[in-house]
Scaffold this motif. Structure first.
Motif, PDB file in Angstrom:
ATOM      1  N   PHE A 291      -7.390  -1.956   1.218  1.00  0.00           N
ATOM      2  CA  PHE A 291      -6.507  -2.931   1.853  1.00  0.00           C
ATOM      3  C   PHE A 291      -6.954  -4.360   1.537  1.00  0.00           C
ATOM      4  O   PHE A 291      -6.125  -5.261   1.393  1.00  0.00           O
ATOM      5  CB  PHE A 291      -6.483  -2.704   3.370  1.00  0.00           C
TER       6      PHE A 291
ATOM      7  N   SER B 277      -4.900   5.930  -2.656  1.00  0.00           N
ATOM      8  CA  SER B 277      -4.980   4.877  -1.649  1.00  0.00           C
ATOM      9  C   SER B 277      -5.821   3.709  -2.169  1.00  0.00           C
ATOM     10  O   SER B 277      -6.970   3.893  -2.581  1.00  0.00           O
ATOM     11  CB  SER B 277      -5.587   5.431  -0.361  1.00  0.00           C
TER      12      SER B 277
ATOM     13  N   CYS C 199      -6.300  -3.471  -8.404  1.00  0.00           N
ATOM     14  CA  CYS C 199      -5.952  -2.180  -7.785  1.00  0.00           C
ATOM     15  C   CYS C 199      -5.846  -1.035  -8.791  1.00  0.00           C
ATOM     16  O   CYS C 199      -5.382   0.058  -8.445  1.00  0.00           O
ATOM     17  CB  CYS C 199      -4.644  -2.305  -7.016  1.00  0.00           C
TER      18      CYS C 199
ATOM     19  N   ARG D  84       0.839  -1.209   0.000  1.00  0.00           N
ATOM     20  CA  ARG D  84       0.000   0.000   0.000  1.00  0.00           C
ATOM     21  C   ARG D  84       0.872   1.256   0.000  1.00  0.00           C
ATOM     22  O   ARG D  84       0.604   2.209  -0.740  1.00  0.00           O
ATOM     23  CB  ARG D  84      -0.911  -0.018   1.220  1.00  0.00           C
TER      24      ARG D  84
END
Length: 325
Positions: A73, A70, A107, A60
């Protein structure tokens, strides 16, 4: 098809090595009676299952150095569980492209950026393993006359020098190399050479931006924590047989066995890593049966994480197919 056959053969070679080790030491299932504190095995399994979450946290911060976006997670944890499964069961050459692809699909990271980040992380981890292995060699063999420690120190200095040279060389040198490669008359060689050079330039550019970003410093304590967690999990295996061992030596031997297993083409270093652990623990005076039990135990305690990684890889693969990607 040929690659699948090769993978199976290499896996079988590792399995044969592990079986040969068991037979040579005349170890059978009665060795399990040495485990007098089974709750420590459960603790070891729990601690080792934390590693994908720790490396997800590190990833991250690595991605934040690129674009300040960001990522969730949960998605990063999925990436780490799957790549842990791939690293343990597949040839090493699949690790980087797999991680880059997962970062791209889960991501929203550009493929080149994902490859650069994955390569940087892998190179960083290899560097840590190499440093710990070199330290282990110096400590283990410093009193043996025919082994020159100076040679290992020279090799380590040479590697560090080449890394610094890679980063500090002017960018126009790499650009000139690409121009010269484009002048090669044989088309296949020209295409391959220019593609490799351009990939190196992209990775170098990303790595320079990473190193120059202050956020990169956070990966140092996170990496330290990951190694401590790994070391403690193996210490728990020793405690399960009521045979405590110094955390320092566990750290050195774990890194050394990972390095030895990594230089082979066997997926996950199966058999090779265990044999090296037994040998190195034996040099500390640890009984062979305890060293072998811990070596095999360190492989078995990651099975729950590998099962999760396999399940997630199937889930992600099905979703990608459904979306037509």
């Amino acid at each position: 098809m040929h690659q699948n056959i090769k993978k199976v053969i290499l896996f079988l070679i590792g399995l044969i090595l592990l079986t040969s080790l068991l037979l040579s030491l005349k170890i059978d299932f009665t060795v399990l009676s040495l485990i007098t504190r089974p709750h420590y095995v459960i603790l070891a399994m729990f601690f080792i299952s934390l590693l994908p979450f720790i490396t997800a946290l590190r990833m991250r911060f690595l991605l934040l150095t690129l674009d300040d976006v960001s990522r969730r997670f949960k998605d990063l944890a999925i990436v780490e569980f799957i790549t842990m499964f791939v690293f343990s069961t597949a040839p090493a050459k699949l690790f980087l492209p797999t991680k880059a692809l997962l970062l791209n699909k889960l991501c929203n990271t550009k493929m080149n950026d994902g490859l650069s980040i994955a390569a940087f992380e892998y190179a960083f981890d290899v560097g840590v393993v190499l440093l710990l292995t070199m330290l282990g060699i110096i400590l283990y063999f410093k009193d043996i006359p025919h082994i020159s420690i100076l040679k290992f120190e020279f090799i380590l200095s040479l590697i560090i020098g080449l890394i610094l040279l890679f980063f500090y060389l002017p960018s126009n040198i790499f650009d000139n190399l690409v121009k010269k490669a484009e002048q090669i008359h044989i088309r296949v060689i020209k295409d391959v050479t220019t593609r490799i050079l351009r990939t190196v330039i992209e990775i170098r550019s990303t790595w320079i931006s990473l190193i120059s970003n202050k956020k990169i410093l956070i990966i140092l304590p996170i990496t330290f924590i990951s190694w401590i967690v790994l070391t403690i999990s193996i210490e728990f295996l020793f405690l399960s047989v009521n045979y405590p061992v110094s955390l320092f030596w566990i750290l050195i031997i774990t890194a050394s066995s990972v390095f030895i297993g990594g230089v082979t083409a066997i997926p996950g270093g199966l058999g090779v890593r265990e044999a090296s652990m037994v040998f190195l623990y034996g040099m500390l005076g640890i009984p062979m049966e305890i060293g072998l039990l811990v070596a095999i135990g360190s492989r078995l305690i990651i099975i729950p994480s590998l099962i999760i990684g396999y399940g997630l890889s199937s889930y992600v693969g099905i979703n990608i197919l459904k979306n037509g990607e």
